[in-house]
Design a protein around this motif. Structure first.
Motif, PDB file in Angstrom:
ATOM      1  N   PRO A   4      43.284 -10.103  33.921  1.00  0.00           N
ATOM      2  CA  PRO A   4      43.688  -8.724  33.659  1.00  0.00           C
ATOM      3  C   PRO A   4      42.469  -7.820  33.455  1.00  0.00           C
ATOM      4  CG  PRO A   4      44.973 -10.253  32.338  1.00  0.00           C
ATOM      5  CD  PRO A   4      43.845 -11.044  32.955  1.00  0.00           C
ATOM      6  N   PRO A   5      42.566  -6.563  33.861  1.00  0.00           N
ATOM      7  CA  PRO A   5      41.411  -5.661  33.754  1.00  0.00           C
ATOM      8  C   PRO A   5      40.809  -5.584  32.361  1.00  0.00           C
ATOM      9  CG  PRO A   5      43.119  -4.651  35.099  1.00  0.00           C
ATOM     10  CD  PRO A   5      43.707  -5.919  34.536  1.00  0.00           C
ATOM     11  N   HIS A   6      41.638  -5.494  31.320  1.00  0.00           N
ATOM     12  CA  HIS A   6      41.089  -5.391  29.965  1.00  0.00           C
ATOM     13  C   HIS A   6      40.395  -6.692  29.534  1.00  0.00           C
ATOM     14  CE1 HIS A   6      45.195  -6.903  29.411  1.00  0.00           C
ATOM     15  NE2 HIS A   6      44.735  -7.510  28.340  1.00  0.00           N
ATOM     16  N   THR A   7      40.826  -7.822  30.065  1.00  0.00           N
ATOM     17  CA  THR A   7      40.180  -9.098  29.746  1.00  0.00           C
ATOM     18  C   THR A   7      38.810  -9.182  30.396  1.00  0.00           C
ATOM     19  OG1 THR A   7      42.333 -10.176  29.558  1.00  0.00           O
ATOM     20  CG2 THR A   7      40.421 -11.615  29.872  1.00  0.00           C
ATOM     21  N   LEU A   8      38.723  -8.772  31.656  1.00  0.00           N
ATOM     22  CA  LEU A   8      37.422  -8.767  32.343  1.00  0.00           C
ATOM     23  C   LEU A   8      36.466  -7.818  31.644  1.00  0.00           C
ATOM     24  CD1 LEU A   8      35.485  -9.603  34.529  1.00  0.00           C
ATOM     25  CD2 LEU A   8      36.666  -8.045  36.099  1.00  0.00           C
ATOM     26  N   GLU A   9      36.953  -6.655  31.258  1.00  0.00           N
ATOM     27  CA  GLU A   9      36.100  -5.697  30.545  1.00  0.00           C
ATOM     28  C   GLU A   9      35.574  -6.318  29.247  1.00  0.00           C
ATOM     29  OE1 GLU A   9      36.251  -1.085  29.009  1.00  0.00           O
ATOM     30  OE2 GLU A   9      38.136  -2.216  29.079  1.00  0.00           O
ATOM     31  N   PHE A  10      36.441  -6.978  28.495  1.00  0.00           N
ATOM     32  CA  PHE A  10      36.043  -7.614  27.240  1.00  0.00           C
ATOM     33  C   PHE A  10      34.984  -8.692  27.481  1.00  0.00           C
ATOM     34  CE2 PHE A  10      36.550 -11.082  24.178  1.00  0.00           C
ATOM     35  CZ  PHE A  10      36.260 -10.409  22.992  1.00  0.00           C
ATOM     36  N   MET A  11      35.195  -9.545  28.492  1.00  0.00           N
ATOM     37  CA  MET A  11      34.223 -10.615  28.762  1.00  0.00           C
ATOM     38  C   MET A  11      32.856 -10.028  29.089  1.00  0.00           C
ATOM     39  SD  MET A  11      36.324 -13.637  30.761  1.00  0.00           S
ATOM     40  CE  MET A  11      37.080 -12.627  32.019  1.00  0.00           C
ATOM     41  N   LEU A  12      32.821  -9.003  29.927  1.00  0.00           N
ATOM     42  CA  LEU A  12      31.546  -8.401  30.305  1.00  0.00           C
ATOM     43  C   LEU A  12      30.861  -7.748  29.107  1.00  0.00           C
ATOM     44  CD1 LEU A  12      32.504  -6.863  33.770  1.00  0.00           C
ATOM     45  CD2 LEU A  12      31.208  -8.962  33.333  1.00  0.00           C
ATOM     46  N   GLN A  13      31.628  -7.095  28.249  1.00  0.00           N
ATOM     47  CA  GLN A  13      31.052  -6.496  27.035  1.00  0.00           C
ATOM     48  C   GLN A  13      30.473  -7.560  26.125  1.00  0.00           C
ATOM     49  OE1 GLN A  13      34.351  -4.271  25.437  1.00  0.00           O
ATOM     50  NE2 GLN A  13      33.736  -2.390  26.477  1.00  0.00           N
ATOM     51  N   GLU A  14      31.191  -8.671  25.969  1.00  0.00           N
ATOM     52  CA  GLU A  14      30.721  -9.739  25.094  1.00  0.00           C
ATOM     53  C   GLU A  14      29.413 -10.364  25.594  1.00  0.00           C
ATOM     54  OE1 GLU A  14      31.801 -10.936  21.968  1.00  0.00           O
ATOM     55  OE2 GLU A  14      32.689  -8.937  22.172  1.00  0.00           O
ATOM     56  N   ILE A  15      29.227 -10.411  26.894  1.00  0.00           N
ATOM     57  CA  ILE A  15      27.981 -10.942  27.461  1.00  0.00           C
ATOM     58  C   ILE A  15      26.833  -9.961  27.251  1.00  0.00           C
ATOM     59  CG2 ILE A  15      26.849 -11.572  29.660  1.00  0.00           C
ATOM     60  CD1 ILE A  15      28.743 -13.726  28.524  1.00  0.00           C
ATOM     61  N   GLY A  16      27.137  -8.663  27.212  1.00  0.00           N
ATOM     62  CA  GLY A  16      26.091  -7.668  26.978  1.00  0.00           C
ATOM     63  C   GLY A  16      26.031  -6.542  27.988  1.00  0.00           C
ATOM     64  N   PHE A  17      26.976  -6.491  28.918  1.00  0.00           N
ATOM     65  CA  PHE A  17      26.996  -5.376  29.862  1.00  0.00           C
ATOM     66  C   PHE A  17      27.485  -4.116  29.163  1.00  0.00           C
ATOM     67  CE2 PHE A  17      27.001  -8.987  32.734  1.00  0.00           C
ATOM     68  CZ  PHE A  17      26.077  -8.579  33.692  1.00  0.00           C
ATOM     69  N   ILE A  18      27.027  -2.961  29.658  1.00  0.00           N
ATOM     70  CA  ILE A  18      27.391  -1.682  29.054  1.00  0.00           C
ATOM     71  C   ILE A  18      28.039  -0.778  30.101  1.00  0.00           C
ATOM     72  CG2 ILE A  18      25.564  -1.842  27.306  1.00  0.00           C
ATOM     73  CD1 ILE A  18      23.985   0.226  29.011  1.00  0.00           C
ATOM     74  N   ASN A  19      28.628   0.303  29.621  1.00  0.00           N
ATOM     75  CA  ASN A  19      29.226   1.338  30.485  1.00  0.00           C
ATOM     76  C   ASN A  19      30.139   0.732  31.549  1.00  0.00           C
ATOM     77  OD1 ASN A  19      27.717   3.258  29.050  1.00  0.00           O
ATOM     78  ND2 ASN A  19      25.998   3.041  30.450  1.00  0.00           N
ATOM     79  N   ILE A  20      31.003  -0.148  31.130  1.00  0.00           N
ATOM     80  CA  ILE A  20      31.872  -0.861  32.074  1.00  0.00           C
ATOM     81  C   ILE A  20      32.983   0.064  32.552  1.00  0.00           C
ATOM     82  CG2 ILE A  20      33.446  -2.810  32.346  1.00  0.00           C
ATOM     83  CD1 ILE A  20      31.626  -4.140  30.102  1.00  0.00           C
ATOM     84  N   GLU A  21      33.154   0.099  33.858  1.00  0.00           N
ATOM     85  CA  GLU A  21      34.206   0.891  34.484  1.00  0.00           C
ATOM     86  C   GLU A  21      35.157  -0.066  35.192  1.00  0.00           C
ATOM     87  OE1 GLU A  21      32.593   3.910  37.164  1.00  0.00           O
ATOM     88  OE2 GLU A  21      30.635   3.482  36.272  1.00  0.00           O
ATOM     89  N   LYS A  22      36.439   0.258  35.138  1.00  0.00           N
ATOM     90  CA  LYS A  22      37.433  -0.480  35.918  1.00  0.00           C
ATOM     91  C   LYS A  22      38.017   0.493  36.924  1.00  0.00           C
ATOM     92  CE  LYS A  22      39.369  -1.154  32.237  1.00  0.00           C
ATOM     93  NZ  LYS A  22      40.067  -1.268  31.013  1.00  0.00           N
ATOM     94  N   ARG A  23      38.038   0.100  38.196  1.00  0.00           N
ATOM     95  CA  ARG A  23      38.533   1.001  39.239  1.00  0.00           C
ATOM     96  C   ARG A  23      39.581   0.310  40.093  1.00  0.00           C
ATOM     97  NH1 ARG A  23      33.252   4.114  41.599  1.00  0.00           N
ATOM     98  NH2 ARG A  23      32.454   4.808  39.581  1.00  0.00           N
ATOM     99  N   ASN A  24      40.731   0.965  40.215  1.00  0.00           N
ATOM    100  CA  ASN A  24      41.724   0.505  41.178  1.00  0.00           C
ATOM    101  C   ASN A  24      41.196   0.817  42.569  1.00  0.00           C
ATOM    102  OD1 ASN A  24      43.561  -0.452  39.293  1.00  0.00           O
ATOM    103  ND2 ASN A  24      44.469   1.560  39.019  1.00  0.00           N
ATOM    104  N   LEU A  25      41.461  -0.072  43.516  1.00  0.00           N
ATOM    105  CA  LEU A  25      40.836   0.063  44.826  1.00  0.00           C
ATOM    106  C   LEU A  25      41.746   0.588  45.918  1.00  0.00           C
ATOM    107  CD1 LEU A  25      38.666  -3.148  44.731  1.00  0.00           C
ATOM    108  CD2 LEU A  25      38.012  -0.806  44.186  1.00  0.00           C
ATOM    109  N   GLN A  26      43.035   0.609  45.695  1.00  0.00           N
ATOM    110  CA  GLN A  26      43.946   1.183  46.673  1.00  0.00           C
ATOM    111  C   GLN A  26      44.602   2.398  46.041  1.00  0.00           C
ATOM    112  OE1 GLN A  26      44.384  -2.194  45.827  1.00  0.00           O
ATOM    113  NE2 GLN A  26      43.188  -2.967  47.515  1.00  0.00           N
TER     114      GLN A  26
END
Length: 126
Positions: free
Chosen positions: A71-93
């Motif tokens: 799920p998008p919010h789960t991917l965002e959380f994982m990336l934040q926990e690793i240390g990525f910043i300014n995470i954007e989620k974009r629908n592609l269609q």
């Protein structure tokens, strides 16, 4: 990624790969991605969108090598926990809304049925 030097590349992309990895391998890939990116570097990972009911209930499972929908919010959380910043989620269609009114049922249906079948997460290294 493990063979690359620290802070040696600008961009890492992965299109329809993260849903094929088990959790430990996925987190290791994110950790290695952060390590090898130069400051200001970015990642882009595209994956099926389980918020789309057709994807989440059926289409995701047509590929037997898929491990788990993310799920998008789960991917965002994982990336934040690793240390990525300014995470954007974009629908592609781009999809048109169902119905013409702003009633609750149409909004609810749109949120689960008429949502992009794929999304991307974009994150940056500080």
């Amino acid at each position: 990624l493990q063979s690359l030097k620290d802070e040696s590349i600008h961009v890492i992309t992965g299109f329809h790969i993260i849903e094929h990895l088990d959790f430990e391998v996925l987190m290791k890939m994110y950790t290695e991605s952060l390590r090898v990116l130069k400051p200001g570097g970015l990642i882009i990972f595209e994956t099926p969108n389980p918020k789309n009911l057709t994807v989440g209930a059926c289409n995701f499972y047509t590929d037997p090598t898929h491990v788990n929908p993310i799920p998008p919010h789960t991917l965002e959380f994982m990336l934040q926990e690793i240390g990525f910043i300014n995470i954007e989620k974009r629908n592609l269609q781009s999809l048109e809304a169902i119905g013409t009114g702003n009633d609750y049922l149409n909004e609810y249906i749109n949120e689960w049925v008429n949502v992009s079948s794929d999304y991307a997460a974009i994150g940056y290294k500080a």
